[in-house]
Design a protein around this motif. Structure first.
Motif, short mmCIF file in Angstrom:
data_model
loop_
_atom_site.label_atom_id
_atom_site.label_comp_id
_atom_site.label_asym_id
_atom_site.label_seq_id
_atom_site.Cartn_x
_atom_site.Cartn_y
_atom_site.Cartn_z
N GLU A 1 -6.99 10.35 -3.68
CA GLU A 1 -7.18 9.06 -3.33
C GLU A 1 -5.66 8.72 -2.15
N LYS A 2 -4.58 8.72 -3.02
CA LYS A 2 -3.17 8.49 -2.50
C LYS A 2 -3.07 9.40 -1.46
N THR B 1 -4.82 10.79 1.08
CA THR B 1 -5.18 10.48 2.28
C THR B 1 -4.19 9.50 3.04
N GLU B 2 -4.47 9.04 2.09
CA GLU B 2 -3.55 7.30 2.73
C GLU B 2 -1.92 7.57 2.58
N ARG B 3 -1.26 8.80 1.78
CA ARG B 3 0.12 8.55 2.08
C ARG B 3 -0.47 9.92 3.86
N LYS C 1 -1.78 10.20 6.63
CA LYS C 1 -2.22 9.09 7.82
C LYS C 1 -0.74 8.35 8.79
N GLU C 2 0.01 7.77 6.97
CA GLU C 2 1.02 7.19 6.98
C GLU C 2 2.34 8.48 7.94
#
Length: 874
Positions: A581-582, A584-586, A588-589
């Motif tokens: 999950e982290k 996927t989020e990172r 994008k950043e």
């Protein structure tokens, strides 16, 4: 007197006080002789014949009350007293004469001699002791033994020999004495005419020439009956009743003048050898050969010389024992690490043993072993072995007709019997006598069951925390107990025998296991015990090394590992889900940040590209160069998008100004400096009249320092290196000034000169090529355009040129580029040879070769700096 302080009577006559006494004990010795002792301290040795005992030797000891006598297997005799025990060497290999318990009271002897009738022993203080060979050896009585032999001028006697007429010759401190036994008279030869205490009735004095040395160290009898005497100042020869100096006989012998001779030897070939304070001399009928350090020997004092059965020589020096095989000298002491403090005596017996007399006794050297296997075997004899004199005197030795050796010492004379000193190889036995635990502080009986026949604990099993064991052992060799050696092996810790310096072995810490200690001993003859003493024991392991503990521990670990793996699996699955999950989020950043960075990089690159266009616009174009120079080339290679190197030209008053410059740095900082440099050049040249090349560089330096606010306190050291040429087409000359950058002139002329503003001229250095062209280098001033410690005016060089000459100006980027097979710099010498090799080609061909050579050179390496090369064919 021997080492036990006893006196020996070796006649066949019965001794007073022996035959009339009652014997207290007797035995049949190992050599089948009968040995008897009595109460008064006498020991008698004899043999049996028809049930009769025939006494051969009687020995009186200082002690008395003899009770019991035994002999061990090594031949040592033990005598029991009322108050103690005497240990006595039954072989009697040493007899000590005139030795005293107080060394200063004994005879200090430098010479010994024995003939058919008497033994002659020198005493450094009082003269000669004469002892008939049949006389019993008795204790020294002061003065009485000297009274009958007062015919010698000086008591300090160093050598005694006998001539073919049985006359004795004494070499002394004050000259030479000849004694005629048939007349009981003596003749003293000396350059000192004082009679001293000589008995004039029996002695006469003959004065020698004053050139003869009065002190005589040594003498030797030659086959032609002549006698050679070694003195403090050369060699004296006595022949046909006449004395002469050998140094005066031939010019070749003048080397002997003022040379102290210490020992003379006549070898098996009747050649005379002399030891000196400065090497050795070999004397033949026609010449003297000197051996010193240059020959592999020494330049220092040589005390003694001996020739062995192989015809080779042995020398005693201050640097140790030397060996000479008639070809090469070898320092035996240094080669085999033998430590002889001072060697005074060398003597060889009939069994080929070399005896080395020192200040600490006698060392017996086995020459047979030395020659067969190059092995050094030494056996030392000191006070404990019966050699009571200990410190030997220089050259005080003598070998009698029976092969016995006599040694003069500072405390008496020692007679040695080689026949009695034969190795018996009696093997010793070794016993372990005691085993201590923790240095005796803990009771070892608690860890075993009873004792064996040697009194040692049976079945010894030690606890792992009590393993400090000390083993004590003894040897049955008592002949010379101080020389007994021990070795041990603790199996399995030691595979080799380990030496010990005492009669115990200590093991502070032992790991668990089964052990067997083996101990063996060696006697003074070098014979080892072939059946070592053995003792076995064990050390119990701690509980954590037992089998049950190990199995339990392994099973427990396996269970814990399985539980841990299960726990980790669950935890990892949960962490994986959280991580995905982290991520996927990172992600994008990161993608968003990447797009921002790429846009900024594009903006920066576009800006730099635009700056390049501006820089390119400021640089002279190829058409402009062609207008001014029909035959010219430019190799311009920026390291980055923009360059810190630049070239520039302008024309004015029928003169063309051209430069190639290298600014501090490269890339954007260098590009700024290059544009600043071109602006300054435009300003200086176009606004000033009739400036030479040096003046232009001076003004350039002023502008840079002023613009960048440089000075001693400024941190800015930016600037540029450049070469500036002014081509005067009308006068066919060009002016050049350089700031750290040279100019190369290629010409078919073999000589070129340069002139300065003051009219001085000098030849330019050149480099020739096989194609007929020469390269002349106009060197720069070692200063940059900018602030520098050195701030002199630049030099203006004026050179005449011919049509077809070519000039090259450049930065240091080409020559400093790493490349080639070895990854080294191109360097200026190769740079010069490149220009010369292409001088006969067209300018376009030269440009291609210069460009391609650089590309080929730097293959596999990054370009280090900006590059500019400007070539102009005049």
């Amino acid at each position: 007197m021997d080492k036990n302080g006893v006196f020996h009577n070796q006649t066949n006559n019965n001794q007073q006080g022996v035959t009339r006494q009652t014997y207290t004990d007797c035995l049949i010795a190992n050599d089948s002789n009968v040995i008897l002792i009595n109460y008064n301290g006498w020991l008698s040795v004899g043999n049996t014949d028809n049930n009769q005992i025939n006494m051969k030797t009687s020995i009186m000891f200082p002690e008395n009350a003899f009770r019991k006598i035994v002999q061990d297997k090594e031949g040592t005799i033990w005598i029991g007293l009322m108050t103690g025990l005497i240990k006595f060497d039954g072989t009697l290999k040493f007899l000590n004469y005139y030795q005293s318990q107080i060394p200063s009271m004994g005879v200090n002897s430098y010479a010994v001699f024995e003939n058919e009738k008497n033994v002659y022993i020198s005493d450094y203080q009082k003269g000669i002791i004469v002892s008939p060979k049949t006389q019993n050896v008795k204790p020294l009585k002061k003065d009485s033994i000297y009274d009958s032999f007062n015919f010698i001028k000086d008591s300090r006697i160093f050598s005694i020999i006998e001539d073919y007429d049985k006359n004795l010759w004494f070499s002394t401190w004050s000259g030479i004495t000849k004694f005629l036994p048939s007349e009981n008279k003596s003749i003293n030869y000396s350059n000192n005419t004082e009679m001293n205490k000589l008995n004039k009735k029996y002695s006469s004095l003959v004065k020698l020439d004053s050139t003869f040395s009065k002190t005589v160290n040594t003498s030797v009898l030659l086959p032609d009956s002549s006698i050679w005497f070694g003195t403090l100042q050369g060699i004296i020869i006595y022949k046909n009743k006449t004395f002469s100096l050998l140094a005066n006989q031939k010019k070749e012998f003048e080397l002997l003048k003022n040379t102290e001779i210490i020992k003379l030897l006549i070898d098996k070939d009747n050649v005379i050898w002399a030891t000196t304070k400065n090497g050795i001399l070999k004397i033949t009928n026609n010449e003297i050969t000197q051996y010193k350090e240059k020959d592999g020997f020494v330049d220092t004092q040589v005390n003694n010389i001996e020739q062995d059965f192989k015809g080779n020589f042995w020398f005693s020096t201050r640097d140790g024992l030397f060996f000479y095989n008639n070809k090469k000298f070898t320092n035996i002491s240094k080669k085999h690490n033998l430590n002889f403090e001072a060697i005074y005596i060398l003597e060889i017996d009939k069994y080929n043993f070399l005896y080395i007399g020192t200040n600490n006794g006698i060392d017996k050297f086995n020459l047979n072993k030395f020659y067969t296997n190059n092995k050094i075997i030494l056996k030392h004899y000191g006070k404990e072995d019966g050699f009571l004199g200990v410190e030997c005197n220089r050259n005080a030795s003598f070998k009698d007709k029976n092969g016995n050796l006599w040694f003069g010492t500072v405390n008496g004379v020692v007679k040695y019997f080689p026949d009695r000193d034969q190795q018996k190889n009696v093997e010793p036995n070794t016993f372990i006598t005691n085993v201590e635990l923790n240095l005796g502080k803990d009771s070892i009986e608690l860890f075993g069951k009873g004792t064996n026949e040697n009194g040692l604990i049976n079945n010894l099993k030690l606890s792992y925390n009590k393993t400090h064991l000390t083993f004590h052992f003894v040897s049955t060799s008592k002949k010379n107990s101080s020389k007994v050696k021990f070795q041990y092996k603790l199996i399995p810790l030691n595979e080799e025998w380990m030496p010990v310096t005492s009669n115990f072995a200590d093991f502070p810490i032992l790991p668990n296991g089964n052990y067997t200690i083996m101990v063996r001993s060696c006697n003074d003859e070098g014979t080892w015990d072939s059946t070592p003493a053995q003792y076995s024991f064990s050390v119990e392991p701690p509980f954590w090394k037992t089998l049950w503990f190990i199995i339990t521990f392994i099973v427990t670990i396996i269970i814990l590992v399985i539980l841990f793996i299960k726990y980790r699996e669950k935890k990892l699955i949960k962490e994986k889900q959280e991580l995905e999950e982290k991520v996927t989020e990172r992600t994008k950043e990161v993608v968003k940040q990447k797009e921002i960075v790429e846009q900024k990089n594009k903006d920066i690159t576009d800006s730099i590209n635009y700056a390049r266009n501006i820089q390119q616009a400021l640089l002279p174009g190829e058409e402009e160069f062609r207008r001014n120079f029909e035959n010219s080339l430019i190799v311009y290679k920026p390291r980055d998008i923009v360059s810190g190197d630049f070239y520039w030209l302008t024309s004015k008053n029928n003169k063309t100004y051209v430069t190639a410059a290298d600014c501090t740095g490269h890339g954007v900082p260098g590009a700024f400096m290059s544009m600043l440099g071109m602006a300054f050049l435009d300003q200086i040249v176009n606004r000033s009249e009739q400036l030479n090349a040096a003046q232009i560089l001076n003004k350039m330096r002023q502008n840079v320092i002023h613009s960048l606010k440089q000075g001693p306190s400024s941190k800015s050291r930016d600037g540029m290196d450049m070469g500036l040429s002014i081509i005067d087409w009308e006068n066919k000359k060009f002016h050049f000034a350089g700031a750290n950058n040279s100019l190369y002139l290629i010409s078919t002329d073999k000589i070129k000169t340069e002139s300065s503003e003051n009219g001085n001229t000098e030849l330019l250095p050149n480099l020739e090529c096989e194609n007929g062209y020469n390269l002349f280098e106009i060197k720069p001033d070692k200063m940059p355009i900018g602030y520098f410690i050195k701030n002199d005016e630049f030099t203006n060089h004026i050179i005449n040129y011919n049509n077809g000459d070519t000039i090259f100006m450049f930065s240091d980027g080409y020559a400093d580029q790493f490349g080639g097979k070895e990854g080294k710099k191109f360097k200026y010498i190769k740079f010069k040879k490149l220009f010369l090799s292409i001088a006969n080609l067209t300018i376009n061909e030269q440009q291609k070769i210069i460009d391609n050579t650089f590309v080929d050179w730097r293959k596999g390496y990054e370009q280090l700096d900006d590059i500019i090369v400007v070539g102009i064919k005049l």
